[in-house]
Design a protein around this motif. Structure first.
Motif, short mmCIF file in Angstrom:
data_model
loop_
_atom_site.label_atom_id
_atom_site.label_comp_id
_atom_site.label_asym_id
_atom_site.label_seq_id
_atom_site.Cartn_x
_atom_site.Cartn_y
_atom_site.Cartn_z
N VAL A 2 0.83 -1.19 0.00
CA VAL A 2 0.00 0.00 0.00
C VAL A 2 0.87 1.25 0.00
O VAL A 2 2.04 1.21 0.37
CB VAL A 2 -0.96 0.04 1.21
N LEU A 4 1.03 4.87 1.73
CA LEU A 4 0.53 5.52 2.92
C LEU A 4 0.71 7.03 2.79
O LEU A 4 1.83 7.52 2.72
CB LEU A 4 1.28 4.99 4.15
N TRP A 27 -13.36 6.67 -1.23
CA TRP A 27 -12.76 6.55 0.10
C TRP A 27 -13.75 5.96 1.09
O TRP A 27 -14.94 6.25 1.05
CB TRP A 27 -12.31 7.92 0.61
N GLY A 30 -10.88 3.34 7.28
CA GLY A 30 -9.94 2.24 7.36
C GLY A 30 -9.58 1.92 8.80
O GLY A 30 -10.21 2.42 9.74
N SER A 38 -7.92 6.46 9.81
CA SER A 38 -7.38 6.31 8.46
C SER A 38 -8.52 6.07 7.48
O SER A 38 -9.65 5.75 7.87
CB SER A 38 -6.37 5.16 8.39
N VAL A 40 -9.31 4.48 3.30
CA VAL A 40 -8.83 3.54 2.29
C VAL A 40 -9.46 3.88 0.95
O VAL A 40 -10.66 4.17 0.87
CB VAL A 40 -9.22 2.09 2.69
N ARG A 45 -3.74 4.41 1.40
CA ARG A 45 -4.23 4.64 2.76
C ARG A 45 -3.87 6.06 3.14
O ARG A 45 -2.75 6.51 2.91
CB ARG A 45 -3.57 3.68 3.77
N TRP A 63 2.58 0.81 10.90
CA TRP A 63 1.39 0.51 10.10
C TRP A 63 1.33 -0.98 9.78
O TRP A 63 0.29 -1.62 9.90
CB TRP A 63 1.36 1.34 8.82
N THR A 67 -1.73 -3.39 10.93
CA THR A 67 -2.72 -3.78 9.91
C THR A 67 -2.36 -5.05 9.15
O THR A 67 -3.22 -5.62 8.49
CB THR A 67 -2.88 -2.65 8.88
#
Length: 150
Positions: A2, A4, A27, A30, A38, A40, A45, A63, A67
């Motif tokens: 991902v 960030l 969006w 998250g 957050s 996604v 992210r 992170w 996650t």
């Protein structure tokens, strides 16, 4: 993997672009990271932190631990002051390679260290210049890539 994006609620120059991105479709909420919310959108992210960004060491690892998602790159949305003191729009890698061990760090970081630049930094800088010119922000704003040298 991902990407960030990191914004801080304490900086209008950070939260403004973050809010503009979140206004775009796709969006959703998250996972949280240490009380930070957050969002996604596909492989991106966006996390909103309350702290100043220069205090956020090892955010990629934190992170990943929280996650299970591997971070490919981190992009910080933040305010900077140009050495010319003119308003500036910039894209640059993080770091302070020009600061020697024992010197005072005014904005955080680690003396003598810099991240490897993202290969997309050149195209991003050219796009930023095009957008700034189309919105007639130049010449009031400099569009620059900050490179710290001595």
């Amino acid at each position: 993997m991902v990407i960030l994006l990191v914004a801080t609620t304490s900086d209008p120059a950070s939260i403004g672009p973050a809010s503009a991105l979140l206004a775009m479709p796709g969006w959703h909420t998250g996972p949280s990271l240490q009380d930070a919310v957050s969002f996604v959108n596909k492989e991106v992210r966006l996390i909103k932190l309350d702290n100043f960004l220069v205090k956020e060491d090892y955010l990629d690892k934190r992170w990943e631990e929280a996650t299970g998602e591997l971070v490919d790159e981190i992009i910080f949305l933040s305010k900077h002051v140009a050495s010319s003191n003119r308003p500036a729009l910039t894209v640059h890698p993080i770091g302070t390679p020009h600061i020697r061990e024992g010197e005072v760090l005014f904005a955080g970081g680690k003396p003598g260290w810099a991240a490897l630049p993202n290969p997309r930094i050149g195209p991003w800088l050219r796009l930023l210049r095009t957008i700034a010119e189309s919105h007639k922000l130049t010449p009031e704003f400099e569009v620059i890539n900050i490179i710290n040298t001595r």
